[in-house]
Every structure is written in structure tokens, then in C-alpha cells.
Design a protein around this motif. Structure first.
Motif, short mmCIF file in Angstrom:
data_model
loop_
_atom_site.label_atom_id
_atom_site.label_comp_id
_atom_site.label_asym_id
_atom_site.label_seq_id
_atom_site.Cartn_x
_atom_site.Cartn_y
_atom_site.Cartn_z
N LEU A 54 -5.95 -9.73 -10.07
CA LEU A 54 -6.55 -8.53 -9.66
C LEU A 54 -6.15 -7.38 -10.29
N PRO A 55 -6.91 -6.66 -11.22
CA PRO A 55 -6.27 -5.33 -11.78
C PRO A 55 -6.52 -4.22 -11.06
N PHE A 56 -5.42 -3.28 -11.24
CA PHE A 56 -5.48 -1.73 -10.93
C PHE A 56 -5.05 -0.71 -11.91
N THR A 57 -5.40 0.36 -11.67
CA THR A 57 -4.77 1.31 -12.88
C THR A 57 -4.34 2.61 -11.95
N ILE A 71 -3.35 4.75 -8.40
CA ILE A 71 -2.69 4.46 -7.14
C ILE A 71 -3.70 4.42 -6.07
N PHE A 72 -4.79 4.85 -6.18
CA PHE A 72 -6.00 4.79 -5.21
C PHE A 72 -6.41 3.32 -5.39
N GLU A 73 -6.70 2.82 -6.53
CA GLU A 73 -6.96 1.34 -6.40
C GLU A 73 -5.94 0.36 -5.93
N TYR A 74 -4.73 0.59 -6.45
CA TYR A 74 -3.76 -0.21 -6.13
C TYR A 74 -3.46 -0.29 -4.71
N LEU A 75 -3.45 0.67 -3.94
CA LEU A 75 -3.35 0.47 -2.52
C LEU A 75 -4.68 0.05 -1.80
N GLN A 76 -5.67 0.32 -2.20
CA GLN A 76 -6.72 -0.15 -1.79
C GLN A 76 -7.01 -1.70 -1.55
N VAL A 77 -6.71 -2.25 -3.05
CA VAL A 77 -6.50 -3.64 -3.18
C VAL A 77 -5.51 -4.30 -2.50
N LEU A 78 -4.24 -3.72 -2.55
CA LEU A 78 -3.21 -4.28 -1.48
C LEU A 78 -3.50 -4.21 -0.27
N ARG A 79 -4.15 -3.48 0.45
CA ARG A 79 -4.68 -3.63 1.58
C ARG A 79 -5.55 -4.64 1.94
N MET A 80 -6.70 -5.00 0.91
CA MET A 80 -7.45 -5.91 1.06
C MET A 80 -6.72 -7.33 1.16
N VAL A 81 -5.82 -7.30 -0.01
CA VAL A 81 -5.01 -8.68 -0.29
C VAL A 81 -4.34 -8.98 1.10
N ALA A 82 -3.51 -8.03 1.66
CA ALA A 82 -2.92 -8.18 2.88
C ALA A 82 -3.76 -8.66 4.01
N ILE A 83 -4.74 -8.06 4.41
CA ILE A 83 -5.47 -8.56 5.52
C ILE A 83 -6.08 -9.74 5.31
N SER A 84 -6.53 -10.16 3.93
CA SER A 84 -7.00 -11.32 3.94
C SER A 84 -5.83 -12.47 3.98
N GLY A 132 -16.21 -2.50 -7.61
CA GLY A 132 -16.24 -3.72 -7.45
C GLY A 132 -15.62 -4.53 -6.14
N SER A 133 -15.58 -3.57 -5.16
CA SER A 133 -14.92 -4.13 -4.09
C SER A 133 -15.48 -5.37 -3.40
N SER A 134 -16.95 -5.55 -3.57
CA SER A 134 -17.30 -6.83 -2.76
C SER A 134 -16.85 -7.90 -3.52
N LEU A 135 -16.83 -7.97 -5.14
CA LEU A 135 -16.43 -9.07 -5.91
C LEU A 135 -14.86 -9.43 -5.52
N ILE A 136 -14.26 -8.32 -5.65
CA ILE A 136 -12.80 -8.61 -5.10
C ILE A 136 -12.64 -9.45 -3.72
N SER A 137 -13.28 -8.90 -2.78
CA SER A 137 -13.37 -9.25 -1.43
C SER A 137 -13.70 -10.99 -1.52
N HIS A 138 -14.92 -10.95 -2.44
CA HIS A 138 -15.50 -12.67 -2.60
C HIS A 138 -14.38 -13.54 -3.14
N LYS A 139 -13.74 -12.85 -4.14
CA LYS A 139 -12.86 -13.58 -4.95
C LYS A 139 -11.55 -14.16 -4.09
N LEU A 140 -11.13 -13.14 -3.10
CA LEU A 140 -9.92 -13.29 -2.26
C LEU A 140 -9.90 -14.23 -1.52
N GLN A 141 -11.29 -14.09 -0.64
CA GLN A 141 -11.72 -15.22 0.36
C GLN A 141 -11.73 -16.44 -0.19
#
Ligand code: 9Z3
Length: 319
Positions: free
Chosen positions: A162-165, A167-180, A30-39
Motif C-alpha cells: 500500500l503506497p503513501f506520499t 503525511i495525510f495519506e500515511y496516517l489515514q492508511v495506517l489507521r485503516m490498516v490498524a483497525i482492520s 481510492g480509500s474504498s479500494l484500499i479497504s477492500h484489499k485490506l479486508q
């Protein structure tokens, strides 16, 4: 205001291990949905607030990450954290006018739901004469306040969950959040209360199927999770105000470890806490001293005073 992240570049070894972590991590669902919500959330909150000034946005991380031991995961290593601190802090940040990205472990404690008991949830309700469902009188005040506060935060666009379970999900989403959040510059804040695994099994060396106990005792080598705090400070969102947490069980080393984390990762603040007392006591460590914060009694949250101090520090940083 000084980003204070040092002009030094990231060590090549760290950059390589970070790249390898992300390159080999399983793709984020669901990375594109996360990205859309973040933006949408950042766009909405980067326009000026009602008072005229830009809105401050904080990413609150909350709950523990898991480390899967099998790709089709039956077993995993977990990290201690109920998510209470992150949930309570989110409420106080919203109250202080911040927009909050609540990056949380699935199933962990949620903002505005802290008072709802997990085990006796049904005790809150009763059936009316016409079989309608009603909140019991004894709990109605607390539920009304929780619903009101939650809906206000959502209607004002102040809360994105934004949820994670893993360590892979957490760090990937954290990076998306930080960059946005990077375009927000120093109006962005990171409040890293999540308990993040230090060790993990790289995806490609992980067993595909359930590990069989018939194969005898389990020998497993865990790799070190690359230190993403450095990436956050130096690459992803270098102007953001960063607060990390240090949890220890030995009071003799707590402040020394917190101080090390400040210097090593160029944090603006480190909140130090001990496992035995973390619910009622924290030490806010800054570059010009430590502030002890204790809750007044069993009904008050240590987070209330702590968030006031952090908001104040953030204001000074913005000056
Ligand atoms: C904390 O220290 C949090 O305050 C708690 C909150 C996890 C104790 P709860 O969610 O607990 O209210 O039950 N978080 C950071 C823990 C951590 O893993 N820190 C790392 C470390 O200490 C640095 S990122 O090395």
C-alpha cells in the motif's frame, strides 16, 4: 501475554488533535479500494496456516512522509528515508512466515528489488539475436532469485503493498490498516520504520496555489503532528505487538530517547539507530535490556538478525 497499554485513557487534548487532524485532512484517494484489499488480505491470513496455527501479520512502514506546503502541491518538506530498511525487513518477515502489509512511500525501495540498480537498470539486459530481451548472464542469478522469492510471496498471499506520499495519506492508511488488523489481536505486529514528519501544515491553512516568491521571504508556522503511536496502542489495535524506531544524530542521547519512546507510547520494542551507522548497526531496546545488532560484513543485512530477535520476542509475547 499482557497488552501493557495501560488502563489510562488518552488525554483529551490528544484525542481532540487527532480528530481534528483526520477531520481536516484531504480525503484519501481510492480509500474504498484500499479497504477492500485490506479486508481480503486479513480474511485470507486470519484463516489458519498450513501448520494449523493462525498466521502472524505484520504491518511494515517504510520510507519518508512528505508535508505539502501548497494544496496544489509544487513544494513540500520531505523526511529522510530510502525505504531500504523496510524493504529488507519485509523480505525477512516473509521468510519467517509472516504475512506483510508493506505501507511504503511511492517510489521508495521495494522488497526483492533491493539489488536492482536504479541508475543503470538497462545494464541488466541485452538483446538476443531475434531481438528478444534477455537478462545478462552476469546478473541472471540475482534476478532469478528475486523473481522466485517475490512470486512465492505473492502466490502465498503473504504480501500486500500500500503506497503513501504525504503525511495525510500515511496516517489515514495506517489507521485503516490498524483497525482492520484489530481482530488478529496479538498475532498482529507493527514495525514502524517509516520516517514520519513531526510537523505539518494543516490543510485548511495551506496556500491553495503555488506560493509566489515575488511576495518576499516565506514565514510559515508548522503545527505538530499528533502522536499517533498512542492511538495505535490504545485504540486502533491495542493487542498488537508494536515496534517503533528512533533515529538520532547524537549518540549521547539515543538510548535515553529510545527509552522515553518505550515508556511514553507503551511500545514493546524500540529499535534505536544513529544516522552515521544505521545501515550496519542497530540497538534493539526491550523492557529487559538492550541488544546490539551489527551486520557481519558489507554483504550481509543487519535486518536478518534483527528480525530473528523480533520474531522471537513476538513469540514470547504470544505465550
Ligand atoms: C528509522 O530510524 C529507520 O531505521 C531509517 C531507515 C529511516 C533510518 P532507510 O529507509 O532508513 O533504510 O534509508 N526510522 C524511524 C525514523 C523516525 O522518524 N522516527 C521517529 C523519531 O525518531 C519516531 S516515529 O522520532
Amino acid at each position: 501475554m499482557d497488552p501493557g497499554n495501560g488502563s489510562d485513557v488518552l488525554p483529551e487534548e490528544l484525542t481532540a488533535s487527532v480528530e481534528s487532524f483526520f477531520d481536516t485532512a484531504p480525503p484519501l484517494q481510492g480509500s474504498s479500494l484500499i479497504s477492500h484489499k485490506l479486508q481480503a488480505f486479513i480474511d485470507r491470513n486470519s484463516k489458519s496456516s498450513e501448520g494449523g496455527g493462525p498466521v502472524r501479520v505484520v504491518c511494515v512502514t517504510s520510507g519518508g512522509t512528505t508535508v505539502p506546503l501548497e494544496q496544489r502541491c509544487v513544494r513540500y518538506i520531505d523526511n529522510f528515508s530510502s525505504g531500504h530498511r523496510g524493504a529488507a525487513s519485509t523480505e525477512y518477515f516473509v521468510k519467517a512466515g509472516y504475512a506483510v502489509i508493506f505501507l511504503h512511500r511511492r517510489g521508495s525501495c521495494q522488497p526483492y528489488c533491493r539489488y536492482l540498480p536504479e541508475d543503470s537498470f538497462l545494464d541488466f539486459f541485452e538483446l538476443g539475436e531475434d531481438s528478444s530481451i534477455q537478462v545478462c548472464q552476469s546478473h541472471s542469478t540475482i534476478v532469478k532469485k528475486a523473481i522466485g522469492d517475490y512470486q512465492n510471496a505473492v502466490e502465498r498471499g503473504q504480501l500486500l503493498k500500500l503506497p503513501f506520499t504525504t503525511i495525510f495519506e500515511y496516517l489515514q492508511v495506517l489507521r485503516m490498516v490498524a483497525i482492520s488488523m484489530r481482530p488478529l489481536g496479538s498475532y498482529g505486529m507493527f514495525y514502524l520504520a517509516a520516517a514520519v514528519s513531526d510537523f505539518y501544515v494543516p490543510w485548511e491553512s495551506m496556500a491553495k496555489h503555488k506560493i509566489q516568491s515575488s511576495s518576499g521571504p516565506l514565514d510559515m508556522r508548522l503545527s505538530q503532528v499528533p502522536k499517533m503511536l498512542s492511538m495505535l496502542r490504545k485504540e486502533w489495535a491495542p493487542m498488537a505487538f508494536c515496534i517503533s524506531f528512533k533515529l538520532e544524530t547524537d549518540g549521547n542521547i539515543l538510548l535515553q530517547k529510545a527509552d522515553m519512546a518505550m515508556k511514553k507510547y507503551h511500545m514493546h520494542v524500540v529499535v534505536a539507530n544513529l544516522l552515521a551507522t544505521y545501515k550496519r548497526e542497530v540497538i534493539v531496546v526491550t523492557d529487559n535490556g538492550c541488544i546490539n545488532v551489527c551486520s557481519q560484513d558489507e554483504y550481509s543485512d543487519v535486518e536478518e538478525e534483527m528480525i530473528k530477535i523480533l520474531v522471537d520476542r513476538h513469540s514470547k509475547y504470544l505465550e
